[in-house]
Design a protein around this motif. Structure first.
Motif, PDB file in Angstrom:
ATOM      1  N   GLY A   1      60.482  94.307  12.299  1.00 24.67           N
ATOM      2  CA  GLY A   1      61.869  94.661  12.080  1.00 24.67           C
ATOM      3  C   GLY A   1      62.597  95.215  12.886  1.00 24.67           C
ATOM      4  O   GLY A   1      63.528  95.929  12.675  1.00 24.67           O
ATOM      5  N   GLY A   2      62.064  94.831  14.309  1.00 26.42           N
ATOM      6  CA  GLY A   2      63.084  95.292  15.349  1.00 26.42           C
ATOM      7  C   GLY A   2      64.188  94.620  15.918  1.00 26.42           C
ATOM      8  O   GLY A   2      64.659  93.792  15.148  1.00 26.42           O
TER       9      GLY A   2
ATOM     10  N   GLU B   1      74.180  95.375   7.577  1.00 26.59           N
ATOM     11  CA  GLU B   1      74.733  94.215   7.516  1.00 26.59           C
ATOM     12  C   GLU B   1      73.935  93.132   6.659  1.00 26.59           C
ATOM     13  O   GLU B   1      74.367  92.067   6.207  1.00 26.59           O
ATOM     14  N   LEU B   2      72.776  93.455   6.855  1.00 26.72           N
ATOM     15  CA  LEU B   2      71.701  92.117   6.168  1.00 26.72           C
ATOM     16  C   LEU B   2      71.947  92.363   4.707  1.00 26.72           C
ATOM     17  O   LEU B   2      71.496  91.244   3.754  1.00 26.72           O
ATOM     18  N   ALA B   3      72.286  93.521   4.224  1.00 21.94           N
ATOM     19  CA  ALA B   3      72.189  93.694   2.798  1.00 21.94           C
ATOM     20  C   ALA B   3      73.439  93.026   2.246  1.00 21.94           C
ATOM     21  O   ALA B   3      73.488  92.678   0.911  1.00 21.94           O
ATOM     22  N   GLU B   4      74.321  92.311   3.161  1.00 27.93           N
ATOM     23  CA  GLU B   4      75.437  91.489   2.333  1.00 27.93           C
ATOM     24  C   GLU B   4      75.006  90.178   2.169  1.00 27.93           C
ATOM     25  O   GLU B   4      75.729  89.386   1.718  1.00 27.93           O
ATOM     26  N   TYR B   5      73.706  90.041   2.460  1.00 28.75           N
ATOM     27  CA  TYR B   5      73.326  88.638   2.587  1.00 28.75           C
ATOM     28  C   TYR B   5      72.320  88.376   1.549  1.00 28.75           C
ATOM     29  O   TYR B   5      71.015  88.496   1.719  1.00 28.75           O
ATOM     30  N   PRO B   6      72.614  87.632   0.325  1.00 31.61           N
ATOM     31  CA  PRO B   6      71.602  87.692  -0.825  1.00 31.61           C
ATOM     32  C   PRO B   6      70.450  86.961  -0.476  1.00 31.61           C
ATOM     33  O   PRO B   6      69.271  87.017  -1.259  1.00 31.61           O
TER      34      PRO B   6
ATOM     35  N   LEU C   1      72.105 100.382  10.743  1.00 36.87           N
ATOM     36  CA  LEU C   1      73.445  99.419  10.792  1.00 36.87           C
ATOM     37  C   LEU C   1      73.052  97.853  10.688  1.00 36.87           C
ATOM     38  O   LEU C   1      73.734  97.244  10.024  1.00 36.87           O
ATOM     39  N   ALA C   2      71.915  97.474  11.310  1.00 35.48           N
ATOM     40  CA  ALA C   2      71.604  96.130  11.054  1.00 35.48           C
ATOM     41  C   ALA C   2      71.192  95.868   9.593  1.00 35.48           C
ATOM     42  O   ALA C   2      71.604  94.911   9.208  1.00 35.48           O
ATOM     43  N   ARG C   3      70.340  96.991   9.174  1.00 36.33           N
ATOM     44  CA  ARG C   3      69.862  96.612   7.663  1.00 36.33           C
ATOM     45  C   ARG C   3      71.189  96.523   6.614  1.00 36.33           C
ATOM     46  O   ARG C   3      71.080  96.097   5.855  1.00 36.33           O
TER      47      ARG C   3
ATOM     48  N   VAL D   1      64.851  84.086   3.269  1.00 34.68           N
ATOM     49  CA  VAL D   1      64.181  84.806   4.339  1.00 34.68           C
ATOM     50  C   VAL D   1      63.667  86.138   3.601  1.00 34.68           C
ATOM     51  O   VAL D   1      64.141  86.977   3.057  1.00 34.68           O
ATOM     52  N   LEU D   2      62.190  86.451   4.380  1.00 40.15           N
ATOM     53  CA  LEU D   2      61.443  87.585   4.109  1.00 40.15           C
ATOM     54  C   LEU D   2      61.256  88.434   5.318  1.00 40.15           C
ATOM     55  O   LEU D   2      60.853  87.718   6.163  1.00 40.15           O
ATOM     56  N   LEU D   3      61.956  89.376   5.586  1.00 37.98           N
ATOM     57  CA  LEU D   3      61.712  90.260   6.797  1.00 37.98           C
ATOM     58  C   LEU D   3      60.593  91.409   6.374  1.00 37.98           C
ATOM     59  O   LEU D   3      60.983  92.178   5.592  1.00 37.98           O
TER      60      LEU D   3
END
Length: 305
Positions: free
Chosen positions: A10-11, A65-70, A61-63, A28-30
């Motif tokens: 998760g870098g 942003e990713l929360a907006e993608y279901p 900040l990146a996380r 996707v699973l991160l």
């Protein structure tokens, strides 16, 4: 349920890959072990619009942003194994998951010289990359710790930031006459005594204490420590490695194992002399790998119709 892609790490590289794939509406699973290489650094530099942000803030900040993608799921977990083949990988973590493709973004670990105080100052006064940290210590006393003779080449770059540079060999590295002559032309002093410890003042590097002679005042020490894969997964999967331990990838960041991609400072193309350790480069490689994965999945979907 089978994920289109499991991203391990998760870098910056893994987060970038997740963003690109999330925008492509891939499932996707991160998996993030929360143990990043640059976590100790005070700031990220050279990343457009985020120059000077802390690694933790960049990650947050990146996380967000990713929360907006279901279709993107982030899980705090360590991947302990990957098996299977392209289109049907099994990933063991906190629970077992299956994926059509895998992106490795597991990072590297730095093996640093065993000098008192050095590890504690890693990322705050001891650095590996002039591009990432040189500007912040411009016009100050800089020290290059030569772990091997070739490390003195870093002096040429650091000379862009300061005209007050010292090379320390720690009593273990012999410099040939040509390198000594080059350092002399650049006005760089050489201290050959073993280093006893690094001392701080106000939580900053203050000086380097040697076994003999006067201590060396310093604002920053630059060292090319050796690196190793942070995870055993690349070797366990059978990914082809280069001489320096990097995962060999092609221009699309495909490894030698079909369906497995690698991004970030764990991997490089053979044409590149060394891995790119800058955050901006890691982000770019993550995006490249993600587009390549998506295109590969598209081809597989079309061929099955």
């Amino acid at each position: 349920m089978t994920f289109d892609v499991v991203i391990i790490g998760g870098g910056p590289a893994g987060l970038s890959a997740a963003l690109t794939l999330g925008r492509a509406r891939r499932r996707v699973l991160l998996l993030d072990s929360d143990d990043g290489r640059n976590a100790r650094a005070a700031a990220v530099h050279g990343f457009l619009t985020r120059d000077g942000v802390s690694p933790a803030e960049l990650r947050d900040l990146a996380r967000k942003e990713l929360a907006e993608y279901p279709t993107v799921e982030i899980r705090e977990a360590v991947a302990t194994g990957v098996s299977g083949t392209e289109g049907a990988f099994a990933v063991a973590a906190d629970q077992h998951e299956t994926a059509r493709c895998v992106v490795l973004a597991t990072g590297v670990r730095d093996d640093l010289p065993d000098i008192e105080g050095l590890t504690e100052l890693w990322g705050r006064g001891v650095f590996h990359c002039p591009y990432c940290h040189g500007y912040e210590v411009r016009d100050e006393r800089l020290v290059v710790l030569a772990v091997e003779p070739g490390d003195v080449s870093m002096v040429a770059k650091l000379a862009c930031y300061s005209d007050d540079i010292v090379v320390c060999t720690n009593g273990t590295v012999e410099l040939d006459p040509d390198r000594c002559a080059l350092l002399d032309r650049l006005g760089v002093a050489i201290r050959r005594e073993p280093i006893l410890r690094l001392e701080t003042s106000d939580d900053r590097l203050h000086r380097i204490v040697l076994a003999d002679g006067e201590p060396v005042p310093a604002s920053a020490l630059f060292v090319h420590g050796t690196t190793r894969q942070a995870s055993e997964l690349p070797a366990a999967l059978g990914c082809r490695l280069l001489d320096d331990g990097s995962i060999e990838v092609d221009d699309l960041h495909r490894t030698s194992v079909p369906g497995v991609y690698a991004a970030g400072d764990i991997a490089r193309r053979p044409s590149m002399p060394l891995p790119g350790s800058m955050v901006s480069i890691a982000v770019a490689t993550g995006a490249i790998a993600a587009v390549a994965v998506d295109q590969e999945l598209l081809r597989a979907d079309l061929s099955s119709r």
